[in-house]
Write an enzyme that holds these catalytic residues in place. Structure first.
Site, PDB file in Angstrom:
ATOM      1  N   SER A  24       0.837  -1.213   0.000  1.00  0.00           N
ATOM      2  CA  SER A  24       0.000   0.000   0.000  1.00  0.00           C
ATOM      3  C   SER A  24       0.866   1.255   0.000  1.00  0.00           C
ATOM      4  O   SER A  24       0.600   2.224  -0.718  1.00  0.00           O
ATOM      5  CB  SER A  24      -0.889   0.027   1.245  1.00  0.00           C
ATOM      6  OG  SER A  24      -1.818  -1.011   1.196  1.00  0.00           O
ATOM      7  N   GLY A  80      -5.814  -4.020  -7.718  1.00  0.00           N
ATOM      8  CA  GLY A  80      -6.980  -3.167  -7.461  1.00  0.00           C
ATOM      9  C   GLY A  80      -6.554  -1.821  -6.911  1.00  0.00           C
ATOM     10  O   GLY A  80      -7.134  -0.782  -7.243  1.00  0.00           O
ATOM     11  N   SER A  94     -13.463   1.157   2.801  1.00  0.00           N
ATOM     12  CA  SER A  94     -12.428   0.840   1.812  1.00  0.00           C
ATOM     13  C   SER A  94     -11.422   1.973   1.702  1.00  0.00           C
ATOM     14  O   SER A  94     -11.763   3.097   1.315  1.00  0.00           O
ATOM     15  CB  SER A  94     -13.072   0.605   0.440  1.00  0.00           C
ATOM     16  OG  SER A  94     -12.081   0.676  -0.568  1.00  0.00           O
ATOM     17  N   GLN A 146      -9.131   2.023  -0.457  1.00  0.00           N
ATOM     18  CA  GLN A 146      -8.919   2.315  -1.880  1.00  0.00           C
ATOM     19  C   GLN A 146      -9.909   3.380  -2.348  1.00  0.00           C
ATOM     20  O   GLN A 146      -9.543   4.294  -3.083  1.00  0.00           O
ATOM     21  CB  GLN A 146      -9.090   1.043  -2.712  1.00  0.00           C
ATOM     22  CG  GLN A 146      -7.955   0.052  -2.488  1.00  0.00           C
ATOM     23  CD  GLN A 146      -8.112  -1.211  -3.314  1.00  0.00           C
ATOM     24  OE1 GLN A 146      -9.093  -1.382  -4.032  1.00  0.00           O
ATOM     25  NE2 GLN A 146      -7.141  -2.107  -3.193  1.00  0.00           N
ATOM     26  N   ASP A 188      -6.747  -7.897   4.584  1.00  0.00           N
ATOM     27  CA  ASP A 188      -5.928  -8.738   3.705  1.00  0.00           C
ATOM     28  C   ASP A 188      -5.362  -9.967   4.423  1.00  0.00           C
ATOM     29  O   ASP A 188      -4.757 -10.829   3.791  1.00  0.00           O
ATOM     30  CB  ASP A 188      -4.772  -7.922   3.125  1.00  0.00           C
ATOM     31  CG  ASP A 188      -5.270  -6.912   2.104  1.00  0.00           C
ATOM     32  OD1 ASP A 188      -6.382  -7.088   1.561  1.00  0.00           O
ATOM     33  OD2 ASP A 188      -4.539  -5.935   1.847  1.00  0.00           O
ATOM     34  N   LYS A 218     -12.175  -9.585  -3.558  1.00  0.00           N
ATOM     35  CA  LYS A 218     -10.734  -9.305  -3.618  1.00  0.00           C
ATOM     36  C   LYS A 218     -10.176  -9.967  -4.885  1.00  0.00           C
ATOM     37  O   LYS A 218     -10.911 -10.209  -5.822  1.00  0.00           O
ATOM     38  CB  LYS A 218     -10.064  -9.821  -2.337  1.00  0.00           C
ATOM     39  CG  LYS A 218     -10.484  -9.058  -1.093  1.00  0.00           C
ATOM     40  CD  LYS A 218      -9.973  -7.636  -1.120  1.00  0.00           C
ATOM     41  CE  LYS A 218     -10.441  -6.836   0.076  1.00  0.00           C
ATOM     42  NZ  LYS A 218     -10.117  -5.414  -0.060  1.00  0.00           N
ATOM     43  N   ARG A 257     -12.248 -14.753  -1.664  1.00  0.00           N
ATOM     44  CA  ARG A 257     -11.332 -15.349  -0.673  1.00  0.00           C
ATOM     45  C   ARG A 257     -12.057 -16.204   0.356  1.00  0.00           C
ATOM     46  O   ARG A 257     -11.435 -17.068   0.976  1.00  0.00           O
ATOM     47  CB  ARG A 257     -10.493 -14.261   0.003  1.00  0.00           C
ATOM     48  CG  ARG A 257      -9.443 -13.714  -0.927  1.00  0.00           C
ATOM     49  CD  ARG A 257      -8.522 -12.705  -0.279  1.00  0.00           C
ATOM     50  NE  ARG A 257      -7.420 -12.408  -1.186  1.00  0.00           N
ATOM     51  CZ  ARG A 257      -6.640 -11.332  -1.104  1.00  0.00           C
ATOM     52  NH1 ARG A 257      -6.847 -10.446  -0.140  1.00  0.00           N
ATOM     53  NH2 ARG A 257      -5.663 -11.142  -1.960  1.00  0.00           N
ATOM     54  N   ARG A 266      -2.429 -14.288  -1.918  1.00  0.00           N
ATOM     55  CA  ARG A 266      -2.581 -14.511  -0.473  1.00  0.00           C
ATOM     56  C   ARG A 266      -3.180 -15.885  -0.156  1.00  0.00           C
ATOM     57  O   ARG A 266      -2.945 -16.441   0.910  1.00  0.00           O
ATOM     58  CB  ARG A 266      -3.420 -13.385   0.147  1.00  0.00           C
ATOM     59  CG  ARG A 266      -2.777 -12.012  -0.036  1.00  0.00           C
ATOM     60  CD  ARG A 266      -3.258 -10.999   0.977  1.00  0.00           C
ATOM     61  NE  ARG A 266      -2.982  -9.646   0.521  1.00  0.00           N
ATOM     62  CZ  ARG A 266      -1.812  -9.023   0.600  1.00  0.00           C
ATOM     63  NH1 ARG A 266      -0.775  -9.654   1.137  1.00  0.00           N
ATOM     64  NH2 ARG A 266      -1.656  -7.795   0.167  1.00  0.00           N
TER      65      ARG A 266
END
Ligand code: S3P
Length: 432
Positions: free
Chosen positions: A23, A95, A167, A169, A315, A342, A346, A387
């Site tokens: 990040s 993303g 979020s 993002q 994450d 994601k 996941r 991941r």
């Protein structure tokens, strides 16, 4: 396609430094490119995701010296000096790169197109396209509001946005657009999310006002080049934090890990499960807290994961699923529906993988119910998600037979050298 095969019976010991925070690496390239003057970045993540961000800014005329080894020198030319890219900007699997760049590109005086790989081109973009449109942006997404995004540069006006999804993002995308907008841009979130953008903007001398769930900035300012030392990524450290917790006889120290409180949900959740995690040599570097993490194996117990910790560990859930599968008793994960959008779904990927290894685990719409116990060896797939691959490699530490994980190339998006670091710490892992 690389395959990982783990052998049973290992424990983890020794010291390691995992690669730079993903990040922070993205944000360092973005803000340095938009700053006046040079920015020297060290500890940059040499992973495919952050390299896509670097390549995108080069394609928009920013001179970036990068010889590898985590050292990057960016010759920023100011907020208004990007040039139109000659071709569409390809963001691979990332993303973060795509969503943050959309915020930057929405306010440019030129048109651009952002796209990604098959996984990224299936991820939801309405969460950024709609609020950006309310600021005056002109963005055309593919059907179902997924990439490619075709952006026609427009004049933007600052707005107050109340986001429904927690979020970082989305928040960061809107703040970056706000740099190019007239007036104030405000984001109010439903829960706390990582605040690297806000911290780094201040590090570049840009005023940002933030309360616990509200953050605001005004367009028309300037960023000034600086030095950035990127800490090791707690999201990459997470695999070994879980691995050392579940493998009896383990004792590891992970050096210089970023411990920003908006990222340490993994530590809080594992401690609630009974993990032994100590923070040593705590310090602050460039506005980001860092520490060495000493992790020793412990008897983990199942818990109901507090919902407010979910965005702070978003994450790390693939690794947490493994911890829960090796704990005593039941773990309940809820409020984590974002995991379904994601790099892959996941929740389903971990349920499928752990069931393959004999775990008792049921998916719910927003999480899972996991009965802790023992794991067996078996063949699993990563769903092309970095991941998932690394989490299932850690499951190999408490399985009673080899775990064969197919399709592991994507580990390089966030953790190049994962298998070598895992082997140095004591996991018996073959890469074929
Ligand atoms: C990130 C935010 C999170 C996280 C992603 C990195 C960031 O995504 O999952 O890996 O750097 O802002 P969301 O904001 O979609 O939760």
């Amino acid at each position: 396609m690389r395959t990982f095969t783990t052998r049973p019976g290992s424990s983890l010991s020794g010291e390691a430094r995992v690669p730079g925070d993903k990040s922070i690496s993205h944000r360092a390239i973005i803000l340095a490119s938009l700053a006046n003057g040079e920015t020297e970045i060290s500890g940059f993540l040499e992973g495919a995701d952050s390299l896509h961000t670097l390549a995108a800014f080069r394609a928009m005329g920013v001179a970036i010296e990068h010889a590898g080894g985590g050292q990057v020198l960016v010759h920023g030319r100011g907020l208004h000096s990007l040039s139109a890219p000659a071709a569409k900007l390809y963001m691979g699997n990332s993303g973060t790169a795509l969503r943050l760049l959309t915020g930057v590109l929405a306010g440019q005086p030129f048109d651009s197109v952002l796209s990604g790989d098959a996984s990224l081109n299936a991820r939801p973009m309405g969460r950024i396209v709609n609020p950006l449109a309310s600021m005056g942006a002109s963005i055309k997404a593919a059907d179902q509001l997924v990439p490619p995004l075709r952006i026609s540069g427009s004049a933007l006006t600052g707005m107050s946005h109340k986001t429904l999804i927690a979020s970082a993002q989305v928040k960061s995308c809107l703040l970056l657009a706000g740099l190019f907008a007239g007036g104030e841009t405000t984001v109010v979130e439903p829960a706390i999310t990582r605040d690297h953008t806000e911290r780094m903007l201040r590090g570049f001398g840009y005023p940002v006002v933030s309360g616990s769930l509200r953050v605001a900035l005004s367009g028309g300012g300037e960023l000034t080049g600086t030095r950035i030392e990127v800490p090791a990524d707690i999201s990459s450290a997470a695999f070994f934090i879980v691995g050392a917790s579940i493998a009896p006889g383990s004792d590891i120290t992970l050096r210089h890990v970023g411990t920003n409180p908006t990222r340490t949900g993994i530590i809080d959740i594992l401690r609630l499960m009974g993990a032994s995690i100590e923070l040593l040599n705590e310090t602050v570097m460039g506005g980001e807290p860092v520490a060495d993490l000493r992790v020793r194996s412990a008897r983990l117990k199942g818990i109901a994961v507090p919902r407010e910790l979910v965005p702070l560990a978003i994450d790390e859930f693939p690794a947490l699923f493994v911890a829960a599968a090796c704990a005593t008793g039941e773990t309940l994960i809820s409020g984590a529906e974002e995991l379904r959008v994601k790099e892959c779904d996941r929740i389903q990927a971990m349920v499928d993988g752990l069931q393959q290894l004999g775990a008792s685990i049921t998916a719910t719409p927003d999480g899972a119910v996991i009965q802790g116990g023992s794991l067996s060896g078996g063949q699993v797939g990563s769903c092309g998600d970095h991941r998932i691959a690394m989490a299932l490699a850690m499951a190999g530490l408490c399985a009673d037979g080899p775990v064969v994980i197919a399709d592991c190339d994507n580990v390089d998006t966030s953790f190049p050298g994962f298998a070598a670091t895992a082997a140095e710490l004591g996991l018996v892992i073959d890469v074929t």
